[in-house]
Design a protein around this motif. Structure first.
Motif, PDB file in Angstrom:
ATOM      1  N   ILE A   1      15.613   3.701 -18.148  1.00  0.00           N
ATOM      2  CA  ILE A   1      15.701   4.659 -19.250  1.00  0.00           C
ATOM      3  C   ILE A   1      14.291   5.035 -19.693  1.00  0.00           C
ATOM      4  N   GLY A   2      13.955   6.288 -19.567  1.00  0.00           N
ATOM      5  CA  GLY A   2      12.624   6.758 -19.928  1.00  0.00           C
ATOM      6  C   GLY A   2      12.462   6.946 -21.424  1.00  0.00           C
ATOM      7  N   LYS A   3      11.278   7.355 -21.838  1.00  0.00           N
ATOM      8  CA  LYS A   3      10.988   7.547 -23.256  1.00  0.00           C
ATOM      9  C   LYS A   3      11.842   8.655 -23.872  1.00  0.00           C
ATOM     10  N   ASN A   4      12.276   9.590 -23.033  1.00  0.00           N
ATOM     11  CA  ASN A   4      13.103  10.692 -23.527  1.00  0.00           C
ATOM     12  C   ASN A   4      14.581  10.316 -23.583  1.00  0.00           C
ATOM     13  N   GLY A   5      14.900   9.065 -23.262  1.00  0.00           N
ATOM     14  CA  GLY A   5      16.282   8.616 -23.310  1.00  0.00           C
ATOM     15  C   GLY A   5      17.083   8.926 -22.065  1.00  0.00           C
ATOM     16  N   LYS A   6      16.464   9.579 -21.095  1.00  0.00           N
ATOM     17  CA  LYS A   6      17.149   9.935 -19.856  1.00  0.00           C
ATOM     18  C   LYS A   6      16.811   8.937 -18.749  1.00  0.00           C
ATOM     19  N   LYS A   7      17.718   8.823 -17.788  1.00  0.00           N
ATOM     20  CA  LYS A   7      17.495   7.922 -16.664  1.00  0.00           C
ATOM     21  C   LYS A   7      16.483   8.523 -15.689  1.00  0.00           C
ATOM     22  N   ARG A   8      15.676   7.652 -15.120  1.00  0.00           N
ATOM     23  CA  ARG A   8      14.746   8.045 -14.058  1.00  0.00           C
ATOM     24  C   ARG A   8      14.713   6.926 -13.021  1.00  0.00           C
ATOM     25  N   PRO A   9      14.182   7.193 -11.813  1.00  0.00           N
ATOM     26  CA  PRO A   9      14.146   6.149 -10.784  1.00  0.00           C
ATOM     27  C   PRO A   9      13.173   5.020 -11.129  1.00  0.00           C
ATOM     28  N   LEU A  10      13.457   3.837 -10.618  1.00  0.00           N
ATOM     29  CA  LEU A  10      12.516   2.721 -10.697  1.00  0.00           C
ATOM     30  C   LEU A  10      11.317   3.029  -9.811  1.00  0.00           C
ATOM     31  N   LEU A  11      10.121   2.803 -10.328  1.00  0.00           N
ATOM     32  CA  LEU A  11       8.879   3.115  -9.611  1.00  0.00           C
ATOM     33  C   LEU A  11       8.139   1.822  -9.294  1.00  0.00           C
ATOM     34  N   ILE A  12       7.918   1.586  -7.996  1.00  0.00           N
ATOM     35  CA  ILE A  12       7.279   0.352  -7.533  1.00  0.00           C
ATOM     36  C   ILE A  12       6.143   0.696  -6.579  1.00  0.00           C
ATOM     37  N   ALA A  13       5.020   0.008  -6.713  1.00  0.00           N
ATOM     38  CA  ALA A  13       3.928   0.077  -5.747  1.00  0.00           C
ATOM     39  C   ALA A  13       3.536  -1.344  -5.377  1.00  0.00           C
TER      40      ALA A  13
ATOM     41  N   TYR B   1       3.882  11.096 -10.568  1.00  0.00           N
ATOM     42  CA  TYR B   1       5.002  10.469 -11.269  1.00  0.00           C
ATOM     43  C   TYR B   1       4.764  10.437 -12.784  1.00  0.00           C
ATOM     44  N   LYS B   2       3.528  10.246 -13.170  1.00  0.00           N
ATOM     45  CA  LYS B   2       3.201  10.291 -14.599  1.00  0.00           C
ATOM     46  C   LYS B   2       3.535  11.659 -15.179  1.00  0.00           C
ATOM     47  N   LEU B   3       3.270  12.690 -14.402  1.00  0.00           N
ATOM     48  CA  LEU B   3       3.507  14.059 -14.839  1.00  0.00           C
ATOM     49  C   LEU B   3       4.995  14.356 -14.969  1.00  0.00           C
ATOM     50  N   ILE B   4       5.800  13.929 -13.986  1.00  0.00           N
ATOM     51  CA  ILE B   4       7.214  14.329 -14.003  1.00  0.00           C
ATOM     52  C   ILE B   4       8.123  13.319 -14.708  1.00  0.00           C
ATOM     53  N   TYR B   5       7.706  12.038 -14.765  1.00  0.00           N
ATOM     54  CA  TYR B   5       8.550  11.020 -15.384  1.00  0.00           C
ATOM     55  C   TYR B   5       7.980  10.471 -16.696  1.00  0.00           C
ATOM     56  N   GLY B   6       6.708  10.789 -16.968  1.00  0.00           N
ATOM     57  CA  GLY B   6       6.061  10.232 -18.152  1.00  0.00           C
ATOM     58  C   GLY B   6       5.613   8.805 -17.958  1.00  0.00           C
TER      59      GLY B   6
ATOM     60  N   PHE C   1       0.825  -1.211   0.000  1.00  0.00           N
ATOM     61  CA  PHE C   1       0.000   0.000   0.000  1.00  0.00           C
ATOM     62  C   PHE C   1       0.861   1.264   0.000  1.00  0.00           C
ATOM     63  N   LYS C   2       1.991   1.181  -0.687  1.00  0.00           N
ATOM     64  CA  LYS C   2       2.902   2.308  -0.822  1.00  0.00           C
ATOM     65  C   LYS C   2       3.311   2.456  -2.280  1.00  0.00           C
ATOM     66  N   VAL C   3       3.799   3.653  -2.604  1.00  0.00           N
ATOM     67  CA  VAL C   3       4.458   3.895  -3.890  1.00  0.00           C
ATOM     68  C   VAL C   3       5.894   4.270  -3.569  1.00  0.00           C
ATOM     69  N   LEU C   4       6.843   3.504  -4.084  1.00  0.00           N
ATOM     70  CA  LEU C   4       8.252   3.683  -3.761  1.00  0.00           C
ATOM     71  C   LEU C   4       9.028   4.140  -4.995  1.00  0.00           C
ATOM     72  N   LYS C   5       9.959   5.040  -4.776  1.00  0.00           N
ATOM     73  CA  LYS C   5      10.853   5.516  -5.826  1.00  0.00           C
ATOM     74  C   LYS C   5      12.275   5.147  -5.424  1.00  0.00           C
ATOM     75  N   ASP C   6      12.923   4.297  -6.211  1.00  0.00           N
ATOM     76  CA  ASP C   6      14.273   3.854  -5.881  1.00  0.00           C
ATOM     77  C   ASP C   6      15.268   4.488  -6.836  1.00  0.00           C
TER      78      ASP C   6
ATOM     79  N   SER D   1       3.714   6.283 -14.684  1.00  0.00           N
ATOM     80  CA  SER D   1       3.228   6.203 -13.315  1.00  0.00           C
ATOM     81  C   SER D   1       3.947   5.131 -12.515  1.00  0.00           C
ATOM     82  N   LEU D   2       4.249   4.004 -13.179  1.00  0.00           N
ATOM     83  CA  LEU D   2       4.675   2.842 -12.406  1.00  0.00           C
ATOM     84  C   LEU D   2       5.356   1.825 -13.304  1.00  0.00           C
ATOM     85  N   ASP D   3       6.437   1.255 -12.801  1.00  0.00           N
ATOM     86  CA  ASP D   3       7.103   0.153 -13.504  1.00  0.00           C
ATOM     87  C   ASP D   3       6.584  -1.203 -13.036  1.00  0.00           C
ATOM     88  N   ILE D   4       6.484  -1.381 -11.719  1.00  0.00           N
ATOM     89  CA  ILE D   4       6.122  -2.686 -11.166  1.00  0.00           C
ATOM     90  C   ILE D   4       5.060  -2.513 -10.094  1.00  0.00           C
TER      91      ILE D   4
END
Length: 240
Positions: A110-122, A156-161, A99-104, A163-166
C-alpha cells in the motif's frame, strides 16, 4: 506482508518437516547468501512462496549459471573484467536478485496514496574482496554495480513515490554490523545507497551471530538494517 529471511546457516527450525506449520503465514522468503542450493530448493518447494536470493562468498557452485566469469588480466581486476551478468531466471525455484531491480506484481504494497503498488526489491551479491576469490568486490566495483541499478530506481520513485522496499545483500554496510577483519568489512557504498534510495529494509547475511544478544536490527535514517543470520522474520506494512 511478512518475510522469512535466511542466511549463512541451515537452521533446524527451517529445515524441518514442520516448516509449513511454523512459517505458514509468511508471504515471501529472502535468502541473503552462503546457503546451499538444496536448502533454498527445500524452502521453495515446502512453502511455495515467492523466494528471492543473492550469492555470498561461499556456496558458489551455481554462480556460473548467473554470471559469466571473465578471466582477470591482473591481480586487481577492473569492473569490466569482473563478470558479465546473465539473466538466467531461478535455477532452484527462486528469483535471483543480484545486481538487479525486481518488481513483483504478485506481492503488493500500500503506497502513500493508499493505492496498491508492486513490491520493489533490489539485490547485491558477494562480499568485500579479501583473497581475490569468486564473488568478491572492492568498494569501487560494488559502487559501479549499484550505479547501474540507479536509473530504474529513480524511475520507480517517479511512478510509485518509492524507489525500493527491500535491498537484499550478503555483506553489510560499513560500520553497521560488520567486523574489522578483511573478509567481513562492510561496503561504504551501501551507506550511500541507503541515503540515496531509502529502502524500508536492507537485509544482509555474512555476519554470524554467536551471541543472540548481539544487535540484529539497526535503524539508519528511514531504513532498518537487518542481519538475517540463520533466520529472522520481518514485516512490511506499506509506505509510511
Amino acid at each position: 506482508m511478512k518475510f522469512l529471511c535466511v542466511s549463512d546457516q541451515i537452521d533446524p527450525l527451517v529445515y524441518s518437516n514442520k516448516i509449513k506449520e511454523r512459517f505458514h503465514d509468511v508471504d515471501a522468503v529472502l535468502c541473503a547468501g552462503d546457503l546451499p542450493s538444496e536448502y533454498i530448493d527445500f524452502i521453495v518447494s515446502s512453502l511455495n512462496k515467492p523466494t528471492f536470493f543473492v550469492f555470498g562468498n561461499h556456496n558458489l557452485s551455481e554462480f556460473g549459471y548467473y554470471h559469466k566469469k571473465k578471466v582477470p588480466t591482473g591481480p586487481h581486476p577492473t569492473f569490466a573484467e569482473e563478470h558479465t551478468a546473465l539473466d538466467m531466471g531461478g535455477s532452484f525455484g527462486a528469483m535471483y536478485a543480484g545486481f538487479k531491480v525486481l518488481k513483483d506484481g504478485h506481492l503488493s504494497v500500500i503506497g502513500k496514496n493508499g493505492k496498491k503498488r508492486p513490491l520493489l526489491i533490489a539485490g547485491a551479491s558477494g562480499s568485500m574482496r579479501y583473497n581475490n576469490g569468486l564473488c568478491q568486490y572492492t568498494d569501487r566495483q560494488m559502487f559501479f554495480h549499484l550505479l547501474k541499478m540507479a536509473p530504474k530506481l529513480f524511475f520507480y520513485k517517479l511512478i510509485y513515490g518509492k524507489s525500493l522496499d527491500i535491498f537484499l545483500t550478503h555483506a553489510s554496510p560499513r560500520h553497521i554490523h560488520d567486523k574489522e577483519d578483511p573478509c567481513h568489512i562492510g561496503f561504504d557504498c551501501f551507506n550511500w545507497f541507503i541515503k540515496k534510495f531509502q529502502p524500508t529494509y536492507l537485509v544482509h547475511g555474512h555476519i554470524h551471530l554467536y551471541d543472540m544478544n548481539e544487535e540484529r536490527v539497526t535503524k539508519v535514517l528511514n531504513t532498518s538494517v537487518v542481519n538475517a543470520y540463520s533466520y529472522h522474520i520481518i514485516e512490511l506494512n506499506g509506505d509510511e
